[in-house]
Design a protein around this motif. Structure first.
Motif, PDB file in Angstrom:
ATOM      1  N   GLU A 112     -38.490 -16.104  16.383  1.00 25.80           N
ATOM      2  CA  GLU A 112     -37.442 -15.082  16.393  1.00 25.80           C
ATOM      3  C   GLU A 112     -36.579 -15.170  15.137  1.00 25.80           C
ATOM      4  O   GLU A 112     -36.105 -14.152  14.619  1.00 25.80           O
ATOM      5  N   VAL A 113     -36.377 -16.366  14.621  1.00 28.51           N
ATOM      6  CA  VAL A 113     -35.613 -16.544  13.386  1.00 28.51           C
ATOM      7  C   VAL A 113     -36.379 -15.956  12.208  1.00 28.51           C
ATOM      8  O   VAL A 113     -35.809 -15.297  11.332  1.00 28.51           O
ATOM      9  N   VAL A 114     -37.693 -16.173  12.184  1.00 26.54           N
ATOM     10  CA  VAL A 114     -38.532 -15.609  11.123  1.00 26.54           C
ATOM     11  C   VAL A 114     -38.450 -14.080  11.142  1.00 26.54           C
ATOM     12  O   VAL A 114     -38.355 -13.430  10.098  1.00 26.54           O
ATOM     13  N   ARG A 115     -38.454 -13.507  12.332  1.00 26.69           N
ATOM     14  CA  ARG A 115     -38.367 -12.045  12.436  1.00 26.69           C
ATOM     15  C   ARG A 115     -37.011 -11.517  11.977  1.00 26.69           C
ATOM     16  O   ARG A 115     -36.929 -10.430  11.396  1.00 26.69           O
ATOM     17  N   ARG A 116     -35.958 -12.275  12.220  1.00 23.01           N
ATOM     18  CA  ARG A 116     -34.594 -11.799  11.938  1.00 23.01           C
ATOM     19  C   ARG A 116     -34.211 -11.944  10.466  1.00 23.01           C
ATOM     20  O   ARG A 116     -33.437 -11.146   9.934  1.00 23.01           O
ATOM     21  N   ALA A 117     -34.736 -12.965   9.797  1.00 25.06           N
ATOM     22  CA  ALA A 117     -34.361 -13.236   8.406  1.00 25.06           C
ATOM     23  C   ALA A 117     -35.022 -12.244   7.451  1.00 25.06           C
ATOM     24  O   ALA A 117     -36.084 -11.694   7.738  1.00 25.06           O
ATOM     25  N   ARG A 118     -34.407 -12.051   6.304  1.00 23.38           N
ATOM     26  CA  ARG A 118     -34.959 -11.162   5.273  1.00 23.38           C
ATOM     27  C   ARG A 118     -36.002 -11.859   4.411  1.00 23.38           C
ATOM     28  O   ARG A 118     -36.853 -11.202   3.821  1.00 23.38           O
ATOM     29  N   HIS A 119     -35.896 -13.189   4.304  1.00 27.05           N
ATOM     30  CA  HIS A 119     -36.766 -13.938   3.402  1.00 27.05           C
ATOM     31  C   HIS A 119     -37.238 -15.219   4.076  1.00 27.05           C
ATOM     32  O   HIS A 119     -36.689 -15.633   5.096  1.00 27.05           O
ATOM     33  N   LEU A 120     -38.236 -15.850   3.479  1.00 28.02           N
ATOM     34  CA  LEU A 120     -38.770 -17.116   3.958  1.00 28.02           C
ATOM     35  C   LEU A 120     -38.545 -18.197   2.915  1.00 28.02           C
ATOM     36  O   LEU A 120     -38.634 -17.941   1.714  1.00 28.02           O
ATOM     37  N   ALA A 121     -38.279 -19.403   3.373  1.00 32.45           N
ATOM     38  CA  ALA A 121     -38.113 -20.563   2.501  1.00 32.45           C
ATOM     39  C   ALA A 121     -39.118 -21.634   2.908  1.00 32.45           C
ATOM     40  O   ALA A 121     -39.573 -21.654   4.055  1.00 32.45           O
ATOM     41  N   PRO A 122     -39.469 -22.527   1.995  1.00 35.95           N
ATOM     42  CA  PRO A 122     -40.309 -23.662   2.375  1.00 35.95           C
ATOM     43  C   PRO A 122     -39.669 -24.449   3.511  1.00 35.95           C
ATOM     44  O   PRO A 122     -38.466 -24.326   3.782  1.00 35.95           O
ATOM     45  N   SER A 123     -40.442 -25.263   4.181  1.00 37.84           N
ATOM     46  CA  SER A 123     -39.967 -25.949   5.375  1.00 37.84           C
ATOM     47  C   SER A 123     -38.894 -26.987   5.059  1.00 37.84           C
ATOM     48  O   SER A 123     -38.674 -27.374   3.902  1.00 37.84           O
ATOM     49  N   ASN A 124     -38.242 -27.458   6.109  1.00 40.40           N
ATOM     50  CA  ASN A 124     -37.239 -28.503   5.948  1.00 40.40           C
ATOM     51  C   ASN A 124     -37.835 -29.787   5.402  1.00 40.40           C
ATOM     52  O   ASN A 124     -37.155 -30.571   4.740  1.00 40.40           O
ATOM     53  N   ASN A 125     -39.119 -30.025   5.655  1.00 38.64           N
ATOM     54  CA  ASN A 125     -39.768 -31.228   5.130  1.00 38.64           C
ATOM     55  C   ASN A 125     -40.241 -31.056   3.693  1.00 38.64           C
ATOM     56  O   ASN A 125     -40.706 -32.022   3.072  1.00 38.64           O
ATOM     57  N   ASP A 126     -40.122 -29.834   3.155  1.00 37.62           N
ATOM     58  CA  ASP A 126     -40.504 -29.557   1.775  1.00 37.62           C
ATOM     59  C   ASP A 126     -39.295 -29.202   0.917  1.00 37.62           C
ATOM     60  O   ASP A 126     -39.422 -28.506  -0.089  1.00 37.62           O
TER      61      ASP A 126
END
Length: 291
Positions: A259-273
């Motif tokens: 649901e967060v992915v759907r709501r956000a405008r952009h994507l970032a690398p993961s917290n482990n990256d």
């Protein structure tokens, strides 16, 4: 807090961003976002924060964590930093409260009583009554207290949490099983008047309807004259949804809840990256290594 499912995207799928954008405010969730899965701060954090300060960019942690916990984590650079604590219910800068949204004690006590009933019915869980001065718990076993200590530096074990003298801003519930499947549904009666927010695999927060990270950010933007176009936010879980709506540069982590992915405008690398710092460095064209 971390989402347990596999990432929906990989860092290589992150869309291009505008280097050198006019960013004045960077807000990030902590667990599952800025911190890796072992709760470690990313390499280069202090260097990036120093560069942001030099450029007049305000960096603000926005977390379900307690103010005292956040202040300790950022003690080296806390001066002038705005801490959006307890999922937006308590906002502090240089030790001065900027805003808060306390719960009606009767509601907080009702949540505690519901928790006690769940425990009596066999659910392995416990309540954390979150006050401005401290957090308060009744459960005393080490397994539960170890989870409490992760997020609540200031906490006290009391015989009856409903008898404490403090402004209560949130009730946090830790479920050793699935908070989304067990605890949250059991608290449905409170949803008619209050928020029941799943903030992690094992955590549920009960707050006022008016309290969330997004509301805290909007107040901060208004007070500082910062626009959504000048704001970057990063999140991974359901308690970050309103926050994403405050910024044109809203990022879901690669490990985020769907649901967060759907709501956000952009994507970032993961917290482990090191996704937050890599994205901030790219957006603001900072002279740091993208690693």
């Amino acid at each position: 807090m971390p989402y347990s499912h596999a990432p929906l995207v990989t860092p290589s799928e992150q869309p291009a961003t505008d280097a050198g954008a006019d960013i004045r405010l960077v807000v990030t969730d902590m667990d599952g976002t800025l911190l890796d899965d072992d709760k470690r701060a990313p390499d280069g954090l202090w260097e990036v924060l120093a560069l942001l300060r030099e450029r007049g960019v305000l960096f603000s942690p926005a977390s379900g964590r307690q103010y005292a916990t956040l202040a300790r984590q950022f003690a080296e650079v806390a001066e002038g930093m705005v801490f959006i604590a307890e999922n937006g219910t308590y906002v502090v800068r240089d030790g001065v409260e900027l805003s808060s949204d306390p719960l009606d004690p009767a509601v907080a006590h009702g949540v505690v009583r519901a928790t006690r009933q769940l425990v009596a019915d066999g659910v392995d869980m416990g309540a954390v009554l979150c006050g401005k001065k401290s957090a308060y718990v009744e459960r005393t076993d080490e397994a539960f207290l170890a989870e409490v200590r992760r997020y609540y530096l200031e906490h006290r074990i009391v015989e009856d949490v409903t008898a404490v003298d403090d402004d209560i801003i949130k009730v946090a519930l830790f479920d050793f099983g699935s908070a989304e499947r067990t605890t949250a549904p059991a608290l449905e009666p409170f949803t008619a008047t209050h928020q029941v927010v799943v903030s992690g695999e094992h955590w549920v927060d009960v707050m006022n309807r008016t309290a969330n990270k997004g509301a805290a950010i909007r107040r901060l933007q208004h007070d500082l004259g910062i626009t959504p176009a000048q704001t970057m936010v990063f999140g991974d879980y359901l308690n970050d949804l309103e926050m994403l709506d405050t910024a044109e540069w809203s990022f879901a982590m690669a490990n985020a809840h769907p649901e967060v992915v759907r709501r956000a405008r952009h994507l970032a690398p993961s917290n482990n990256d090191n996704g937050v710092l890599r994205t901030v460095a790219r957006m603001l064209d900072l002279p740091v290594t993208d690693s």
